[in-house]
Design a protein around this motif. Sequence first.
Motif, PDB file in Angstrom:
ATOM      1  N   GLY A  22       0.794  -1.210   0.000  1.00 54.71           N
ATOM      2  CA  GLY A  22       0.000   0.000   0.000  1.00 54.71           C
ATOM      3  C   GLY A  22       0.831   1.266   0.000  1.00 54.71           C
ATOM      4  N   GLU A  23       2.091   1.184   0.430  1.00 54.58           N
ATOM      5  CA  GLU A  23       2.939   2.368   0.484  1.00 54.58           C
ATOM      6  C   GLU A  23       3.388   2.805  -0.907  1.00 54.58           C
ATOM      7  N   ASN A  24       3.364   1.908  -1.831  1.00 58.16           N
ATOM      8  CA  ASN A  24       3.879   2.211  -3.163  1.00 58.16           C
ATOM      9  C   ASN A  24       2.717   2.435  -4.119  1.00 58.16           C
ATOM     10  N   GLN A  25       2.425   3.713  -4.417  1.00 49.61           N
ATOM     11  CA  GLN A  25       1.255   4.040  -5.209  1.00 49.61           C
ATOM     12  C   GLN A  25       1.325   3.458  -6.616  1.00 49.61           C
ATOM     13  N   LYS A  26       2.501   3.471  -7.208  1.00 49.71           N
ATOM     14  CA  LYS A  26       2.630   2.966  -8.555  1.00 49.71           C
ATOM     15  C   LYS A  26       2.276   1.497  -8.629  1.00 49.71           C
ATOM     16  N   LYS A  27       2.744   0.728  -7.656  1.00 51.39           N
ATOM     17  CA  LYS A  27       2.426  -0.699  -7.636  1.00 51.39           C
ATOM     18  C   LYS A  27       0.927  -0.916  -7.426  1.00 51.39           C
ATOM     19  N   GLN A  28       0.306  -0.082  -6.591  1.00 54.68           N
ATOM     20  CA  GLN A  28      -1.123  -0.239  -6.357  1.00 54.68           C
ATOM     21  C   GLN A  28      -1.900   0.010  -7.647  1.00 54.68           C
ATOM     22  N   GLU A  29      -1.491   1.005  -8.425  1.00 54.65           N
ATOM     23  CA  GLU A  29      -2.160   1.277  -9.683  1.00 54.65           C
ATOM     24  C   GLU A  29      -1.997   0.104 -10.654  1.00 54.65           C
ATOM     25  N   GLN A  30      -0.814  -0.486 -10.668  1.00 52.30           N
ATOM     26  CA  GLN A  30      -0.600  -1.654 -11.504  1.00 52.30           C
ATOM     27  C   GLN A  30      -1.514  -2.799 -11.080  1.00 52.30           C
ATOM     28  N   THR A  31      -1.702  -2.941  -9.776  1.00 50.29           N
ATOM     29  CA  THR A  31      -2.598  -3.974  -9.262  1.00 50.29           C
ATOM     30  C   THR A  31      -4.017  -3.762  -9.766  1.00 50.29           C
ATOM     31  N   ILE A 368      -9.861  -8.456   4.872  1.00 50.48           N
ATOM     32  CA  ILE A 368     -10.729  -8.278   3.713  1.00 50.48           C
ATOM     33  C   ILE A 368      -9.944  -7.437   2.716  1.00 50.48           C
ATOM     34  N   GLU A 369      -9.652  -8.014   1.547  1.00 48.61           N
ATOM     35  CA  GLU A 369      -8.782  -7.289   0.616  1.00 48.61           C
ATOM     36  C   GLU A 369      -9.088  -7.661  -0.833  1.00 48.61           C
ATOM     37  N   ASN A 370      -8.694  -6.744  -1.699  1.00 47.54           N
ATOM     38  CA  ASN A 370      -8.819  -6.948  -3.138  1.00 47.54           C
ATOM     39  C   ASN A 370     -10.282  -7.101  -3.556  1.00 47.54           C
ATOM     40  N   ILE A 371     -11.027  -6.015  -3.345  1.00 50.38           N
ATOM     41  CA  ILE A 371     -12.448  -5.970  -3.666  1.00 50.38           C
ATOM     42  C   ILE A 371     -12.617  -4.999  -4.832  1.00 50.38           C
ATOM     43  N   TYR A 372     -13.217  -5.463  -5.917  1.00 51.36           N
ATOM     44  CA  TYR A 372     -13.338  -4.648  -7.121  1.00 51.36           C
ATOM     45  C   TYR A 372     -14.788  -4.640  -7.596  1.00 51.36           C
ATOM     46  N   MET A 373     -15.322  -3.428  -7.791  1.00 51.36           N
ATOM     47  CA  MET A 373     -16.690  -3.270  -8.276  1.00 51.36           C
ATOM     48  C   MET A 373     -16.669  -2.248  -9.413  1.00 51.36           C
ATOM     49  N   ARG A 374     -17.407  -2.551 -10.487  1.00 51.19           N
ATOM     50  CA  ARG A 374     -17.482  -1.591 -11.590  1.00 51.19           C
ATOM     51  C   ARG A 374     -18.821  -1.726 -12.320  1.00 51.19           C
ATOM     52  N   PRO A 400      -9.521  -6.174  12.749  1.00 53.21           N
ATOM     53  CA  PRO A 400      -9.747  -6.477  11.343  1.00 53.21           C
ATOM     54  C   PRO A 400      -8.892  -5.595  10.438  1.00 53.21           C
ATOM     55  N   THR A 401      -8.683  -6.082   9.223  1.00 47.00           N
ATOM     56  CA  THR A 401      -7.991  -5.320   8.195  1.00 47.00           C
ATOM     57  C   THR A 401      -8.886  -5.222   6.966  1.00 47.00           C
ATOM     58  N   VAL A 402      -9.039  -4.005   6.454  1.00 49.46           N
ATOM     59  CA  VAL A 402      -9.797  -3.784   5.223  1.00 49.46           C
ATOM     60  C   VAL A 402      -8.915  -2.955   4.295  1.00 49.46           C
ATOM     61  N   ARG A 403      -8.623  -3.510   3.099  1.00 50.43           N
ATOM     62  CA  ARG A 403      -7.705  -2.784   2.217  1.00 50.43           C
ATOM     63  C   ARG A 403      -7.944  -3.161   0.749  1.00 50.43           C
ATOM     64  N   ASN A 404      -7.543  -2.231  -0.092  1.00 53.10           N
ATOM     65  CA  ASN A 404      -7.548  -2.445  -1.546  1.00 53.10           C
ATOM     66  C   ASN A 404      -8.959  -2.664  -2.087  1.00 53.10           C
ATOM     67  N   ILE A 405      -9.730  -1.580  -2.090  1.00 53.94           N
ATOM     68  CA  ILE A 405     -11.101  -1.597  -2.591  1.00 53.94           C
ATOM     69  C   ILE A 405     -11.199  -0.556  -3.703  1.00 53.94           C
ATOM     70  N   THR A 406     -11.637  -0.971  -4.869  1.00 58.82           N
ATOM     71  CA  THR A 406     -11.799  -0.059  -5.994  1.00 58.82           C
ATOM     72  C   THR A 406     -13.223  -0.140  -6.514  1.00 58.82           C
ATOM     73  N   SER A 428      -6.173   0.665  12.687  1.00 59.48           N
ATOM     74  CA  SER A 428      -6.397  -0.153  11.491  1.00 59.48           C
ATOM     75  C   SER A 428      -7.310   0.606  10.534  1.00 59.48           C
ATOM     76  N   PRO A 429      -6.787   1.644   9.898  1.00 61.62           N
ATOM     77  CA  PRO A 429      -7.612   2.435   8.987  1.00 61.62           C
ATOM     78  C   PRO A 429      -8.013   1.650   7.749  1.00 61.62           C
ATOM     79  N   ALA A 430      -9.080   2.076   7.112  1.00 59.49           N
ATOM     80  CA  ALA A 430      -9.447   1.507   5.818  1.00 59.49           C
ATOM     81  C   ALA A 430      -8.417   1.980   4.800  1.00 59.49           C
ATOM     82  N   GLU A 431      -7.734   1.031   4.157  1.00 60.52           N
ATOM     83  CA  GLU A 431      -6.605   1.363   3.290  1.00 60.52           C
ATOM     84  C   GLU A 431      -6.948   1.226   1.814  1.00 60.52           C
ATOM     85  N   ASN A 432      -6.472   2.194   1.053  1.00 64.06           N
ATOM     86  CA  ASN A 432      -6.508   2.120  -0.409  1.00 64.06           C
ATOM     87  C   ASN A 432      -7.925   1.935  -0.957  1.00 64.06           C
ATOM     88  N   LEU A 433      -8.847   2.759  -0.473  1.00 64.52           N
ATOM     89  CA  LEU A 433     -10.182   2.816  -1.047  1.00 64.52           C
ATOM     90  C   LEU A 433     -10.152   3.816  -2.197  1.00 64.52           C
TER      91      LEU A 433
END
Length: 483
Positions: A22-31, A368-374, A400-406, A428-433
């Motif tokens: 989550g610290e590396n924005q470029k990698k998150q965008e690639q994800t 809870i991670e890697n949740i994608y809705m479009r 709990p951990t909640v991260r990587n939601i787009t 434990s903030p909500a990360e990368n929403l």
Amino acid sequence: MKVIRNLLIAAILPFSLLAGCGENQKKQEQTDDRAWEVADSIRTLIVEPSFAKKDFVITDYGASSDSTKLSTTAINQAIEACHLDGGGRVIIPKGTFLTGAIHLKSNVNLHLEDDAKLLFSRNTEDYKPLVKTRWEGMECMNYSPLIYAYGQENIAITGKGILDGNANSEHWWPWKAKKEYGWTEGMDSQLAAVKKLTQEVKDGVSVEDRVHGDGYFLRPPFIQPYNSSNILIADVKIINAPFWNINPVLCENVTVRNVSVVTHGPNNDGCNPESSKNVLITDCYFDTGDDCIAIKSGRNEDGRSIGRPAENHIIENCEMKDGHGGIVIGSEISGGAKNIFAQNLKMDSPELDRILRIKTSSLRGGVIENIYMRNVEVGTYKEAAVLVDMFYENPGDFMPTVRNITVENLNVKKGGKFGILINAYEESPAENLKIINSTIEGVDVPIQANFTKGMQFDNVLINGKMISEADIQSSSDAEFEKF
């Protein structure tokens, strides 16, 4: 199949590694760019079962369309005969057939012809002997689910007939102990049993000794394949459920296709895949008394000790009307959830509370991670378009951990109270929403959040205004207690 599985692992491994940075924005965008490629890889693993071209008609085994006479024995005899003969279809012909618990066996397709109805008994004796089941994410011995399978493979429920759970405010539903469902003071209810079972789970009592059933008033789920694989549920209409509707537990390779669920009782969730892997829910209609689709992985100690996440789910081309949430993750989510994809959805009802809802707590724990809705079109809803709530139940010792939601291409014509609502822990903030290319109109509060990390808005309009991180409205714990 092994080659495909290896290719999927190769695809998901770097995806999972990137999602953890989550610290590396470029990698998150690639994800994010690769996410839907991973969904396509998952799709190749979800293959509908096939069956021998042999039919076993239940009336040949003594079933009667006289809806006052039980056909349980005849239906289960037809299933057994089909299973022993290498499989095929067990046919429910036109008419209404009263039945108790139906137990599916490997290589059997329970097929309802047009104008066929299975009407389920209200007599608890017809759901014995007790079976190993999960009840709200807790393992126990309880009444059999209305349609049940344990340790089976290649099973199906198909056809354009009706599955009628026969529950209403006089039968099954009052056990919830809610007056709006027929309960009155002095009536029996599930409350004591839920407390007892929760304590048994906490104390590590063996499942075989967590005996419920008579005198405990725990409503059985409608359809529960358990520890099974290669499952298809297609084309049927499900009404009047006692409890949860479609609840595959610890299953793999599950397809729910073109199913209609219309039932407004307590906890009448539409589809609850639980601790299951490789699940496709497509072209379905949900109009429910609780969450439309709720992804789960076990409650508290049971979820953590078994340790099976909800993994690799694709939800697409579905319509949601009434319900507590359209796409929901939790609250029985102690085993975690990952790689959840939802696309091309329609939601519209003033009685639909949320569009995407994540509910957990430090009593649950889990990641809870890697949740994608479009591509979600929404007429209206009541509370929040996107809700992350880490205080759904009382606190505990498992953060709990909640991260990587787009969420991308979410379009709401008339929103409810909130656009985005996040209630998280400071530790434990909500990360990368991320909200991308979305429009939400007519909400009272565009964004209300307390603790987030890496939250982003890209071309998001709420009430006609372009949103940025500066528009986040901070909130106190007291303000969140209302939701």
